[in-house]
Scaffold this motif. Structure first.
Motif, PDB file in Angstrom:
ATOM      1  N   TYR A  13      34.418  44.025  36.959  1.00 34.97           N
ATOM      2  CA  TYR A  13      34.114  44.093  38.391  1.00 34.97           C
ATOM      3  C   TYR A  13      32.633  43.837  38.655  1.00 34.97           C
ATOM      4  O   TYR A  13      32.268  43.243  39.672  1.00 34.97           O
ATOM      5  CB  TYR A  13      34.530  45.459  38.953  1.00 34.97           C
ATOM      6  N   ASN A 153      46.337  39.893  41.839  1.00 37.91           N
ATOM      7  CA  ASN A 153      46.848  41.226  42.157  1.00 37.91           C
ATOM      8  C   ASN A 153      47.989  41.610  41.226  1.00 37.91           C
ATOM      9  O   ASN A 153      48.047  42.727  40.702  1.00 37.91           O
ATOM     10  CB  ASN A 153      47.311  41.260  43.620  1.00 37.91           C
ATOM     11  N   MET A 158      44.180  43.815  40.830  1.00 41.52           N
ATOM     12  CA  MET A 158      43.108  43.673  41.811  1.00 41.52           C
ATOM     13  C   MET A 158      43.688  43.724  43.226  1.00 41.52           C
ATOM     14  O   MET A 158      44.715  43.125  43.506  1.00 41.52           O
ATOM     15  CB  MET A 158      42.377  42.344  41.592  1.00 41.52           C
ATOM     16  N   ASN A 159      43.029  44.465  44.099  1.00 42.26           N
ATOM     17  CA  ASN A 159      43.531  44.666  45.455  1.00 42.26           C
ATOM     18  C   ASN A 159      43.745  43.340  46.172  1.00 42.26           C
ATOM     19  O   ASN A 159      42.840  42.503  46.239  1.00 42.26           O
ATOM     20  CB  ASN A 159      42.554  45.543  46.244  1.00 42.26           C
ATOM     21  N   TRP A 161      44.520  42.386  49.540  1.00 40.52           N
ATOM     22  CA  TRP A 161      43.806  42.077  50.778  1.00 40.52           C
ATOM     23  C   TRP A 161      42.308  42.291  50.650  1.00 40.52           C
ATOM     24  O   TRP A 161      41.526  41.704  51.395  1.00 40.52           O
ATOM     25  CB  TRP A 161      44.391  42.876  51.937  1.00 40.52           C
ATOM     26  N   GLY A 162      41.899  43.099  49.676  1.00 39.07           N
ATOM     27  CA  GLY A 162      40.467  43.214  49.406  1.00 39.07           C
ATOM     28  C   GLY A 162      39.896  41.880  48.950  1.00 39.07           C
ATOM     29  O   GLY A 162      38.825  41.459  49.376  1.00 39.07           O
TER      30      GLY A 162
END
Length: 605
Positions: A13, A153, A158-159, A161-162
């Protein structure tokens, strides 16, 4: 391997965030440097002061999208390295663009490609062309944002909509603040990130396999080295002819008539730089395609005995490369983050391109012809439009979930919209007898033909005997079934997709039901229909009696081939004086800003 989702760690990240912040920082820096841009023209075209190298890298980055990074390797994995023949279509398309469209568009110094349609044909043709453009770019951009976010995702957690909102927010801000110059220079950084992501996967695969020769040997044994296929059957998905001929039409429509690409090479400081940008860009496209092909062969080498797609470890071929990344790079903290940053950089470059192009088209085709405003207000409106279209792109990402496999969805979008426009612009530039009636009828019928074929393709797709996916095995799989994935698409059900059933007569099948041609021919059908109908209608409605301003047509002196031929004819030393073209070339080497200002274009012709 296991059936459970791999998760990114903190280092991934951090790398992901740093890389995206670097892209944003470059964009914001050029936005700050360009803060005193006095006109909307400077904002949307970079002041026509950009050099060939920067523009060439931006041309490559804008269409080295997340679809390219994720879908092309999956296409090679399933259908073989024959996909590499697309490189020939790149060369054909760029040469055609450089010789036919570039000289005319650069001479007119137009900010919107669709301005030409009104100058050459009519306002109705311009508006229809603009509507087709918006349909194209909004669908494409939504897919480019949504599809990689969904793939990452499902594979990494991994999110969803993020990822979507962060992608759109970053590029919307630097587009709205810095205009085309910020977009171009950010693309230069992003293409480096994209290649770094690709190379991290390829190098690690080569090391684990003990050399590239092992990967190629596995590909040969698995039938992936399948370049010898010259079948002319239009129903076949990938052959030499579909990839070269169909690909040439598709890429000619992108580089010759699509607003983002035309806007870029028109922003160069001279036509020499614009041509050079196009040709350097070919090298970038070929390098991108080569990386995709090698990545696809690496995928097969690793999963030749256990296909994650058929085994239920991924729900779509577009997730195969992220799955491989987490499989081989998870022990190297930060490298998965670099790859996924490359995917999102690919999204950023394409989305920022689309935002800037939509702002330019709206300003030039809808606002300026109707409203008289000061340059200061036009500049503010241009920035506001960039912000608005960034928000619209996020909304369009929701519609992208309705589309299927990324590569084919994108090709269908281009086929439906790009082919008819390519035919129309080619008629305008090359055929002086084609009039407004012929141009408009050609565009409408070409669009109808392309839409009809695409609908047939969805209702009655070509059977496996024509698409010929290569064999994928699950015999070597040893993981358990309790996957933690939340699948959004059904798993494949075909027991074997690589050969025709023994004794089956494919002619009997096609006699019962007509199937769609290769998706790469959709653009060809739309383009040729537009050209044929446009010529016929023009001849029937008195096109031969009409006169067209020569500045709107291609002249032989415009082309590079004419000057090369003249130099060869006159001798290597004797033709030097003619290449400069002191008078005839004035309108070519310098954009005619004064000749075609926004107040006089329509009335002058």
């Amino acid at each position: 391997m296991s059936g459970d989702a791999h998760l990114l760690v903190a280092a991934d990240y951090v790398v992901f965030a740093v890389v995206l912040l670097l892209s944003a920082a470059v964009g914001f820096y050029y936005a700050w440097r360009s803060r005193k841009q006095g006109t909307s023209r400077d904002f949307l075209t970079g002041g026509r002061k950009l050099n060939a190298l920067a523009v060439s890298m931006s041309l490559t980055a804008s269409y080295m999208s997340s679809v390219t990074v994720l879908s092309n390797p999956a296409e090679v994995y399933r259908y073989g390295a024959i996909f590499g023949y697309l490189s020939i279509s790149y060369v054909i398309a760029v040469v055609y663009t450089s010789e036919v469209f570039l000289p005319v568009f650069y001479r007119l110094a137009i900010n919107s490609t669709y301005e030409y349609l009104e100058l050459r044909f009519s306002r109705a043709t311009r508006l229809l062309g603009m509507l087709i453009f918006f349909f194209n770019v909004l669908l494409y951009t939504g897919l480019v944002i949504y599809a990689p976010a969904l793939a990452l995702n499902q594979v990494t957690g991994m999110n969803l909509w993020g990822g979507i909102i962060s992608t759109a927010t970053v590029c919307t801000l630097y587009c709205a603040l810095g205009g085309l110059k910020a977009v171009v220079w950010t693309d230069v950084v992003q293409i480096g990130i994209m290649f770094a992501g690709y190379m991290s996967v390829i190098i690690k695969c080569v090391i684990l396999k003990g050399g590239i020769s092992t990967i190629l040997s596995d590909a040969q044994e698995g039938g992936r080295i399948n370049f010898v296929d010259f079948d002319i059957n239009p129903l076949r998905r990938h052959t030499f002819w579909t990839l070269v001929f169909g690909g040439a039409f598709t890429w000619s429509s992108i580089y010759g008539t699509y607003q983002p690409q035309v806007q870029r090479y028109n922003s160069c400081k001279s036509i020499k730089h614009a041509r050079l940008a196009l040709f350097i860009n070919v090298l970038g496209l070929v390098c991108t395609l080569t990386s995709s092909v090698i990545s696809g062969l690496c995928l097969y080498s690793f999963y030749k005995n256990c296909d994650p797609w058929k085994a239920g470890q991924v729900s779509s071929p577009d997730q195969l490369l992220p799955y491989l990344v987490m499989d081989i790079l998870a022990d190297h903290q930060g490298l998965p983050g670099l790859f996924f940053a490359a995917v999102y950089s690919a999204s950023l470059s394409t989305v920022s391109t689309s935002i800037n192009a939509m702002a330019a088209v709206t300003m030039e085709d809808l606002i300026k012809p109707r409203i008289k405003l000061s340059e200061k207000k036009l500049l503010l409106i241009s920035k506001g439009l960039s912000l608005f279209f960034g928000i619209v792109c996020v909304a369009m990402a929701g519609l992208a979930s309705l589309m299927g496999h990324m590569m084919q969805a994108v090709s269908i979008i281009w086929g439906v919209t790009g082919g008819p426009l390519l035919g129309l612009f080619s008629l305008g530039v090359l055929c002086p007898f084609v009039n407004s009636k012929g141009g408009l009828c050609g565009l409408v019928t070409g669009l109808a033909a392309a839409v009809s074929v695409s609908i047939i393709g969805m209702i009655s797709p070509s059977p496996p005997e024509m698409t010929r996916p290569l064999f994928l095995s699950t015999e070597g799989c040893n993981f358990t079934t309790g996957s933690s994935f939340n699948w959004t698409t059904p798993l494949p059900t075909e027991p074997s997709l690589f050969t025709t059933t023994p004794g089956q007569n494919t002619d009997d099948i096609h006699a019962v039901q007509w199937h769609s041609p290769s998706y790469l021919y959709f653009c060809v059908i739309g383009g040729l229909t537009s050209v044929i109908v446009g010529i016929i209608i023009s001849l029937l409605t008195g096109g031969l009696r009409e006169t067209v301003d020569p500045r709107l047509m291609l002249m032989k002196e415009d082309t590079l081939s004419y000057h090369l031929f003249k130099r060869v004819k006159d001798g290597v030393m004797g033709g030097t004086d003619n290449v400069g073209q002191p008078n005839k070339e004035d309108g070519i080497n310098k954009p005619a800003v004064g000749k075609f200002d926004n107040n006089t274009r329509v009335s002058s012709f």
